[in-house]
Design a protein around this motif. Structure first.
Motif, PDB file in Angstrom:
ATOM      1  N   PRO A  51       0.803  -1.233   0.000  1.00 45.38           N
ATOM      2  CA  PRO A  51       0.000   0.000   0.000  1.00 45.38           C
ATOM      3  C   PRO A  51       0.835   1.283   0.000  1.00 45.38           C
ATOM      4  N   ALA A  52       2.016   1.251   0.606  1.00 42.71           N
ATOM      5  CA  ALA A  52       2.870   2.440   0.651  1.00 42.71           C
ATOM      6  C   ALA A  52       3.445   2.778  -0.720  1.00 42.71           C
ATOM      7  N   LYS A  53       3.403   1.832  -1.650  1.00 40.31           N
ATOM      8  CA  LYS A  53       3.986   2.060  -2.967  1.00 40.31           C
ATOM      9  C   LYS A  53       2.933   2.258  -4.057  1.00 40.31           C
ATOM     10  N   VAL A  54       1.673   2.336  -3.648  1.00 35.97           N
ATOM     11  CA  VAL A  54       0.601   2.593  -4.621  1.00 35.97           C
ATOM     12  C   VAL A  54       0.283   4.081  -4.593  1.00 35.97           C
ATOM     13  N   HIS A  55       0.284   4.684  -5.775  1.00 42.10           N
ATOM     14  CA  HIS A  55       0.014   6.119  -5.904  1.00 42.10           C
ATOM     15  C   HIS A  55      -1.187   6.325  -6.817  1.00 42.10           C
ATOM     16  N   TYR A  56      -1.944   7.377  -6.519  1.00 42.89           N
ATOM     17  CA  TYR A  56      -3.162   7.689  -7.258  1.00 42.89           C
ATOM     18  C   TYR A  56      -3.037   9.104  -7.822  1.00 42.89           C
ATOM     19  N   TRP A  57      -3.249   9.230  -9.127  1.00 43.84           N
ATOM     20  CA  TRP A  57      -3.118  10.511  -9.822  1.00 43.84           C
ATOM     21  C   TRP A  57      -4.426  10.821 -10.547  1.00 43.84           C
ATOM     22  N   ILE A  58      -4.909  12.034 -10.385  1.00 44.09           N
ATOM     23  CA  ILE A  58      -6.164  12.430 -11.023  1.00 44.09           C
ATOM     24  C   ILE A  58      -5.963  12.554 -12.531  1.00 44.09           C
ATOM     25  N   ASP A  59      -6.835  11.885 -13.273  1.00 42.33           N
ATOM     26  CA  ASP A  59      -6.860  12.047 -14.728  1.00 42.33           C
ATOM     27  C   ASP A  59      -7.872  13.123 -15.100  1.00 42.33           C
ATOM     28  N   ARG A  60      -9.137  12.892 -14.676  1.00 40.90           N
ATOM     29  CA  ARG A  60     -10.180  13.849 -15.059  1.00 40.90           C
ATOM     30  C   ARG A  60     -11.479  13.556 -14.319  1.00 40.90           C
ATOM     31  N   SER A 103      -8.177  21.899 -13.729  1.00 44.22           N
ATOM     32  CA  SER A 103      -6.944  22.238 -13.017  1.00 44.22           C
ATOM     33  C   SER A 103      -6.489  21.155 -12.042  1.00 44.22           C
ATOM     34  N   TYR A 104      -7.208  20.062 -11.930  1.00 41.64           N
ATOM     35  CA  TYR A 104      -6.808  18.971 -11.040  1.00 41.64           C
ATOM     36  C   TYR A 104      -6.053  17.865 -11.773  1.00 41.64           C
ATOM     37  N   SER A 105      -6.135  17.829 -13.078  1.00 42.55           N
ATOM     38  CA  SER A 105      -5.508  16.762 -13.857  1.00 42.55           C
ATOM     39  C   SER A 105      -4.014  16.679 -13.579  1.00 42.55           C
ATOM     40  N   GLY A 106      -3.546  15.473 -13.264  1.00 40.96           N
ATOM     41  CA  GLY A 106      -2.130  15.251 -12.986  1.00 40.96           C
ATOM     42  C   GLY A 106      -1.761  15.364 -11.526  1.00 40.96           C
ATOM     43  N   ALA A 107      -2.686  15.837 -10.683  1.00 43.25           N
ATOM     44  CA  ALA A 107      -2.392  15.984  -9.258  1.00 43.25           C
ATOM     45  C   ALA A 107      -2.458  14.627  -8.563  1.00 43.25           C
ATOM     46  N   GLU A 108      -1.529  14.406  -7.644  1.00 47.23           N
ATOM     47  CA  GLU A 108      -1.554  13.178  -6.866  1.00 47.23           C
ATOM     48  C   GLU A 108      -2.540  13.334  -5.718  1.00 47.23           C
ATOM     49  N   ILE A 109      -3.279  12.275  -5.453  1.00 48.53           N
ATOM     50  CA  ILE A 109      -4.200  12.264  -4.317  1.00 48.53           C
ATOM     51  C   ILE A 109      -3.448  11.658  -3.143  1.00 48.53           C
ATOM     52  N   LYS A 110      -3.181  12.449  -2.155  1.00 48.82           N
ATOM     53  CA  LYS A 110      -2.476  11.982  -0.959  1.00 48.82           C
ATOM     54  C   LYS A 110      -3.492  11.452   0.044  1.00 48.82           C
ATOM     55  N   GLY A 111      -3.181  10.309   0.620  1.00 53.37           N
ATOM     56  CA  GLY A 111      -4.042   9.738   1.653  1.00 53.37           C
ATOM     57  C   GLY A 111      -5.395   9.300   1.138  1.00 53.37           C
ATOM     58  N   LEU A 112      -5.459   8.831  -0.103  1.00 44.41           N
ATOM     59  CA  LEU A 112      -6.744   8.413  -0.671  1.00 44.41           C
ATOM     60  C   LEU A 112      -7.332   7.270   0.139  1.00 44.41           C
ATOM     61  N   GLN A 113      -8.566   7.452   0.507  1.00 44.63           N
ATOM     62  CA  GLN A 113      -9.333   6.403   1.176  1.00 44.63           C
ATOM     63  C   GLN A 113     -10.625   6.228   0.410  1.00 44.63           C
ATOM     64  N   TYR A 114     -10.901   4.994   0.062  1.00 49.50           N
ATOM     65  CA  TYR A 114     -12.125   4.659  -0.649  1.00 49.50           C
ATOM     66  C   TYR A 114     -12.562   3.296  -0.151  1.00 49.50           C
ATOM     67  N   TYR A 115     -13.785   2.960  -0.403  1.00 50.89           N
ATOM     68  CA  TYR A 115     -14.210   1.605  -0.112  1.00 50.89           C
ATOM     69  C   TYR A 115     -14.728   0.987  -1.394  1.00 50.89           C
ATOM     70  N   THR A 116     -14.656  -0.320  -1.430  1.00 49.24           N
ATOM     71  CA  THR A 116     -15.104  -1.057  -2.604  1.00 49.24           C
ATOM     72  C   THR A 116     -16.462  -1.654  -2.279  1.00 49.24           C
ATOM     73  N   ASP A 117     -17.473  -1.172  -2.962  1.00 46.41           N
ATOM     74  CA  ASP A 117     -18.828  -1.708  -2.820  1.00 46.41           C
ATOM     75  C   ASP A 117     -18.935  -2.875  -3.800  1.00 46.41           C
ATOM     76  N   SER A 118     -19.103  -4.070  -3.266  1.00 40.07           N
ATOM     77  CA  SER A 118     -19.189  -5.248  -4.134  1.00 40.07           C
ATOM     78  C   SER A 118     -20.560  -5.918  -4.032  1.00 40.07           C
ATOM     79  N   THR A 119     -21.579  -5.111  -3.847  1.00 40.01           N
ATOM     80  CA  THR A 119     -22.939  -5.610  -3.769  1.00 40.01           C
ATOM     81  C   THR A 119     -23.273  -6.395  -5.034  1.00 40.01           C
ATOM     82  N   ALA A 120     -23.773  -7.585  -4.855  1.00 39.91           N
ATOM     83  CA  ALA A 120     -24.198  -8.454  -5.961  1.00 39.91           C
ATOM     84  C   ALA A 120     -23.060  -8.727  -6.951  1.00 39.91           C
ATOM     85  N   GLY A 121     -21.803  -8.727  -6.455  1.00 40.15           N
ATOM     86  CA  GLY A 121     -20.673  -9.040  -7.310  1.00 40.15           C
ATOM     87  C   GLY A 121     -20.271  -7.937  -8.272  1.00 40.15           C
TER      88      GLY A 121
END
Length: 134
Positions: A51-60, A103-121
């Motif tokens: 997880p420490a080596k995964v980075h998230y960058w805004i595309d659009r 103006s957000y394109s290319g910006a890194e998201i620091k501390g991204l937290q999300y959850y994965t909703d896997s309702t009904a697969g």
């Protein structure tokens, strides 16, 4: 002129942390980021990464069926993919949604937290927290 040079310099500094990645996963080549096969593979591959080596960058910003999403490049040691993050919480990322990601394109998201909703697969990534300059 000085202002233009300053902005160019800042742009170069902010883009230095992002590395070019090359996808090696055939599922990411054969499906779209909105397809369930792609999302299921992305969940699997993120779990394999440090997880420490995964980075998230805004595309659009993108709307799908009139719902706001953030397209994000996900990069890790062995990972290069796109994640579509649902921005359905009206109290999160108000400015990003109001300006439709401009103006957000290319910006890194620091501390991204999300959850994965896997309702009904069906996998959906739902934004919770992250610093994107709001």
């Amino acid at each position: 002129m000085r202002c233009l040079l300053f902005l160019l310099f800042i742009g170069l500094l902010t883009s230095c942390g992002r590395h070019t990645c090359k996808n090696t996963d055939p599922i990411f080549d054969n499906y779209r980021p909105t397809d369930q096969e792609y999302k299921a593979e992305l969940v699997k591959q993120i779990r394999l990464e440090d997880p420490a080596k995964v980075h998230y960058w805004i595309d659009r910003y993108i709307e799908i069926s009139k719902k706001p999403f953030m397209s994000v490049s996900v990069q890790g040691d062995g990972l290069c993919a796109t994640m579509m993050i649902d921005l359905k919480n009206p109290n999160k990322l108000k400015h990003f949604k109001n300006v439709r990601g401009l103006s957000y394109s290319g910006a890194e998201i620091k501390g991204l937290q999300y959850y994965t909703d896997s309702t009904a697969g069906i996998y959906n990534f739902i934004f919770e927290e992250g610093n994107v300059g709001d």
